[in-house]
Write a protein that holds these residues in place. Structure first.
Motif, short mmCIF file in Angstrom:
data_model
loop_
_atom_site.label_atom_id
_atom_site.label_comp_id
_atom_site.label_asym_id
_atom_site.label_seq_id
_atom_site.Cartn_x
_atom_site.Cartn_y
_atom_site.Cartn_z
N ALA A 119 6.73 41.44 -1.09
CA ALA A 119 6.18 40.09 -1.00
C ALA A 119 4.67 40.16 -0.79
CB ALA A 119 6.84 39.34 0.16
N TRP A 120 4.01 39.05 -1.08
CA TRP A 120 2.57 38.94 -0.92
C TRP A 120 2.26 38.61 0.53
CZ3 TRP A 120 -0.03 40.54 -5.02
CH2 TRP A 120 0.59 40.49 -6.26
N HIS A 121 1.38 39.40 1.15
CA HIS A 121 0.99 39.18 2.54
C HIS A 121 -0.53 39.25 2.69
CE1 HIS A 121 4.83 39.31 4.78
NE2 HIS A 121 5.25 39.99 3.73
N SER A 122 -1.06 38.38 3.55
CA SER A 122 -2.48 38.42 3.87
C SER A 122 -2.70 39.36 5.05
CB SER A 122 -2.98 37.02 4.23
OG SER A 122 -2.43 36.63 5.48
N SER A 123 -3.95 39.62 5.38
CA SER A 123 -4.27 40.53 6.48
C SER A 123 -3.71 40.03 7.80
CB SER A 123 -5.78 40.74 6.58
OG SER A 123 -6.43 39.52 6.84
N ALA A 124 -3.45 38.73 7.94
CA ALA A 124 -2.90 38.18 9.18
C ALA A 124 -1.49 38.72 9.47
CB ALA A 124 -2.87 36.65 9.10
N SER A 125 -0.80 39.20 8.45
CA SER A 125 0.56 39.75 8.65
C SER A 125 0.54 41.09 9.36
CB SER A 125 1.25 39.96 7.30
OG SER A 125 1.44 38.74 6.65
N PHE A 126 -0.59 41.81 9.28
CA PHE A 126 -0.65 43.18 9.78
C PHE A 126 -1.25 43.21 11.18
CE2 PHE A 126 -1.63 43.34 5.08
CZ PHE A 126 -0.29 43.41 4.71
N THR A 127 -0.45 43.67 12.13
CA THR A 127 -0.87 43.74 13.53
C THR A 127 -0.50 45.12 14.08
OG1 THR A 127 1.27 43.02 14.42
CG2 THR A 127 -0.29 41.27 13.77
N PRO A 128 -0.95 45.45 15.29
CA PRO A 128 -0.53 46.73 15.87
C PRO A 128 1.00 46.83 16.01
CG PRO A 128 -2.44 45.92 17.04
CD PRO A 128 -2.02 44.82 16.09
N ALA A 129 1.67 45.71 16.22
CA ALA A 129 3.13 45.70 16.35
C ALA A 129 3.83 45.75 15.00
CB ALA A 129 3.57 44.47 17.12
N SER A 130 3.15 45.30 13.95
CA SER A 130 3.72 45.35 12.59
C SER A 130 2.61 45.79 11.63
CB SER A 130 4.29 43.98 12.18
OG SER A 130 3.29 42.99 12.24
N PRO A 131 2.30 47.10 11.66
CA PRO A 131 1.14 47.60 10.91
C PRO A 131 1.37 47.80 9.42
CG PRO A 131 2.21 49.41 12.04
CD PRO A 131 2.94 48.15 12.46
N LEU A 132 0.23 47.82 8.72
CA LEU A 132 0.18 48.25 7.33
C LEU A 132 0.08 49.77 7.38
CD1 LEU A 132 -0.12 47.46 4.31
CD2 LEU A 132 -2.60 47.44 4.70
N VAL A 133 0.97 50.45 6.67
CA VAL A 133 0.95 51.92 6.64
C VAL A 133 0.74 52.40 5.21
CG1 VAL A 133 2.36 52.16 8.71
CG2 VAL A 133 3.50 52.07 6.49
N PRO A 134 0.20 53.60 5.02
CA PRO A 134 -0.08 54.62 6.00
C PRO A 134 -1.33 54.32 6.84
CG PRO A 134 -0.75 55.36 3.84
CD PRO A 134 -0.06 54.04 3.65
N GLU A 135 -1.46 55.11 7.89
CA GLU A 135 -2.59 55.03 8.80
C GLU A 135 -3.89 55.09 8.01
OE1 GLU A 135 -4.46 58.34 11.87
OE2 GLU A 135 -2.38 58.49 11.27
N GLY A 136 -4.81 54.17 8.32
CA GLY A 136 -6.11 54.15 7.64
C GLY A 136 -6.16 53.23 6.43
N LEU A 137 -5.00 52.77 5.95
CA LEU A 137 -4.99 51.95 4.73
C LEU A 137 -5.67 50.60 4.95
CD1 LEU A 137 -4.18 51.52 1.81
CD2 LEU A 137 -1.94 50.74 2.60
#
Length: 147
Positions: A119-137
């Motif tokens: 699904a399409w997600h904005s940066s607001a979806s990504f938090t420390p509790a629900s991160p975008l992975v891999p690390e650094g992406l």
């Protein structure tokens, strides 16, 4: 004892109107949600560019173009209680079918046949509790102005 290895991976960022296409999954061991772009392993003798074309075709049944490398990441992590280490080639590309961008999600299948929904997600979806992975992406995409 399990043998550990470094996994070469190619991921592709599809972006549209401030959002990127990601697969959402859950790590039950840590009880958290993770988001990851479309992609997968690079096979021996396969270039990462070719791997991303193959992975998108296999997982989503879609063809892509305007493929460009935006960076390389190294990720050392634990998922489902198991250690992982990946070298990740991150690409930007465009779906050939423009109608894809109007759909709220795309149904796909992992290499083992397991269904998933990207699904399409904005940066607001990504938090420390629900991160975008891999690390650094997340930081890489911010620097490349793709998120």
């Amino acid at each position: 004892m399990a043998k550990h290895f470094i996994r070469p991976l190619a991921l592709c960022i599809f972006h549209h109107q401030g959002k990127i296409l990601v697969n959402q999954f859950h790590d039950a061991d840590e009880n958290r949600t993770l988001f990851r772009p479309i992609g997968g392993g690079i096979e021996f003798g396969e270039r990462s560019h070719d791997a991303i074309v193959r992975e998108v075709q296999e997982e989503l049944g879609r063809s892509i173009s305007d493929i460009r490398l935006i960076g390389t990441l190294e990720s050392i992590f634990t998922y489902a209680g198991k250690p992982g280490h990946e070298i990740v080639q991150v690409y930007d590309a465009r779906f050939d079918d423009a109608e894809v961008y109007e759909q709220p999600w795309l149904d796909g299948h992992e290499s083992d046949g397991a269904p998933f929904r990207a699904a399409w997600h904005s940066s607001a979806s990504f938090t420390p509790a629900s991160p975008l992975v891999p690390e650094g992406l997340y930081d890489l995409l911010k620097r490349a102005m793709l998120l």
